[in-house]
Design an enzyme around this catalytic site. Structure first.
Site, PDB file in Angstrom:
ATOM      1  NE  ARG A  58     -33.962  10.086  12.183  1.00 24.49           N
ATOM      2  CZ  ARG A  58     -33.335  10.263  13.341  1.00 24.49           C
ATOM      3  NH1 ARG A  58     -32.175   9.667  13.563  1.00 24.49           N
ATOM      4  NH2 ARG A  58     -33.855  11.031  14.275  1.00 24.49           N
ATOM      5  CG  HIS A  62     -33.430  14.456  10.185  1.00 27.40           C
ATOM      6  ND1 HIS A  62     -33.518  14.559  11.554  1.00 27.40           N
ATOM      7  CD2 HIS A  62     -34.390  13.566   9.820  1.00 27.40           C
ATOM      8  CE1 HIS A  62     -34.493  13.764  11.995  1.00 27.40           C
ATOM      9  NE2 HIS A  62     -35.023  13.144  10.965  1.00 27.40           N
ATOM     10  CG  ASP A  63     -28.652  18.577   4.664  1.00 26.54           C
ATOM     11  OD1 ASP A  63     -28.288  19.519   5.399  1.00 26.54           O
ATOM     12  OD2 ASP A  63     -28.349  18.501   3.458  1.00 26.54           O
ATOM     13  CG  ASN A  87     -30.934  16.498  13.610  1.00 26.06           C
ATOM     14  OD1 ASN A  87     -31.733  16.002  12.822  1.00 26.06           O
ATOM     15  ND2 ASN A  87     -30.501  17.746  13.492  1.00 26.06           N
ATOM     16  CG  HIS A 184     -40.748   5.790   8.782  1.00 26.16           C
ATOM     17  ND1 HIS A 184     -41.687   6.483   9.531  1.00 26.16           N
ATOM     18  CD2 HIS A 184     -39.635   6.586   8.778  1.00 26.16           C
ATOM     19  CE1 HIS A 184     -41.173   7.623   9.948  1.00 26.16           C
ATOM     20  NE2 HIS A 184     -39.932   7.714   9.503  1.00 26.16           N
TER      21      HIS A 184
END
Length: 321
Positions: A58, A62-63, A87, A184
């Site tokens: 994750r 997200h980066d 975040n 997920h």
């Protein structure tokens, strides 16, 4: 047809150029043990707590969605992107910092934090019985990190149209969207991010009708109304620690926990991709997901990368030089 073919060729060539700026084995001469060092670091943390694997995956995801895959999510500061609400709950920073400090001792100023993050995400999947792949490296670290730029991160509340737009803006198509959300299978979330589906879906005290009734009872037991909203729940209730296609079966059967995941079954285009992966837990379908996930991860980790003389190689991942 000609226009479609030319458009597809242009997209393909663009992806090839972006990935061409990176290369497998970028550190083979400058820091030969770079990848092995990252791997051993991730493994040491994983052996103590396997849930660090989805955390690292994750973190990389997200980066890449903010400023591209440049390690900007690692920078600390009151207005830095890691403090943005989307975040919330990001984990794994200490793993990246540990690997970075080891690499600085061996090869000062050579290996970027962005590359460490991309490698750690791959190793996290591999350690969770998922696929492994060659990670093209050569990313440079960004110097800008703003929480205000994190608004384009995917949200569990997003309908398919919004999910599609957010991925498309990064050069990722429906196939990439469904495949990457398949991560997920080893993820976790907190009750507060989906309890509205259980008790007050349309603010009239009802539950989300797309949730399988038996599963709804299970979720309500896990997350009682007005209970502990910070309680963690596995996004794949069947095989939460194993990287497999069980997640897609859950989506197909109305057993997805996040609304955004369940919506993949409500759109004909994304539904057909979910169905291809979902058929059974083992066998050819699982192998196909492994293969497609590797491709999608290489594509994701090439988004808006900084190479050459762009950015910098941070000495400490949490702050710019």
């Amino acid at each position: 047809m000609g226009d479609i073919w030319l458009g597809s060729l242009t997209i393909f060539m663009t992806i090839m150029v972006v990935q061409g700026q990176l290369k497998t084995g970028f550190y083979s001469s400058s820091c030969p043990n770079a990848e092995a060092t990252v791997r051993s670091t991730v493994e040491s943390y994983f052996n103590k707590d396997p849930t660090i694997a989805p955390g690292l995956l994750r973190l990389h995801f997200h980066d890449c969605f903010v400023q591209g895959c440049d390690g900007s999510v690692l920078i600390q500061g009151s207005s830095a992107e890691r403090n943005a609400f989307p975040n919330t709950g990001l984990r794994g920073f200490e793993v990246i910092e540990d690997a970075k400090s080891q690499l600085e001792a061996k090869c000062p100023g050579v290996v970027s934090c962005a590359d460490i993050l991309a490698l750690a995400a791959r190793d996290a999947v591999d350690l969770s019985d998922g696929p492994s792949w060659s990670v093209p490296t050569g990313r440079r670290d960004g110097r800008i990190s703003l929480s205000s730029q994190a608004s384009n991160l995917p949200s569990p509340l997003d309908p398919i149209s919004v999910q599609r737009k957010k991925f498309s803006d990064k050069g990722l198509d429906d196939h990439d969207l469904v495949t990457l959300v398949g991560a997920h299978t080893i993820g976790q979330t907190e009750c507060r991010f989906f309890s509205y589906r259980l008790y007050n879906f349309t603010t009239t005290g009802n539950s989300d009708p797309t949730i399988n009734q038996d599963f709804l009872d299970q979720l309500q037991a896990l997350c009682p109304n007005k209970g502990d909203g910070l309680k963690k729940v596995s996004l794949d209730q069947d095989t939460p620690a194993k990287f497999d296609v069980s997640f897609f079966k859950n989506v197909r059967d109305g057993n997805a926990i996040l609304e955004s995941d369940q919506r993949l079954w409500g759109d004909p285009d994304t539904q057909s991709i979910v169905q291809k992966y979902a058929g059974n837990i083992r066998g050819l379908l699982g192998l196909r997901f492994d293969y497609e996930f590797k491709k999608a991860m290489v594509k994701l980790s090439s988004v808006e990368v900084k190479t050459g003389t762009q950015g910098e190689i941070r000495r400490v991942c949490s702050k710019v030089n």
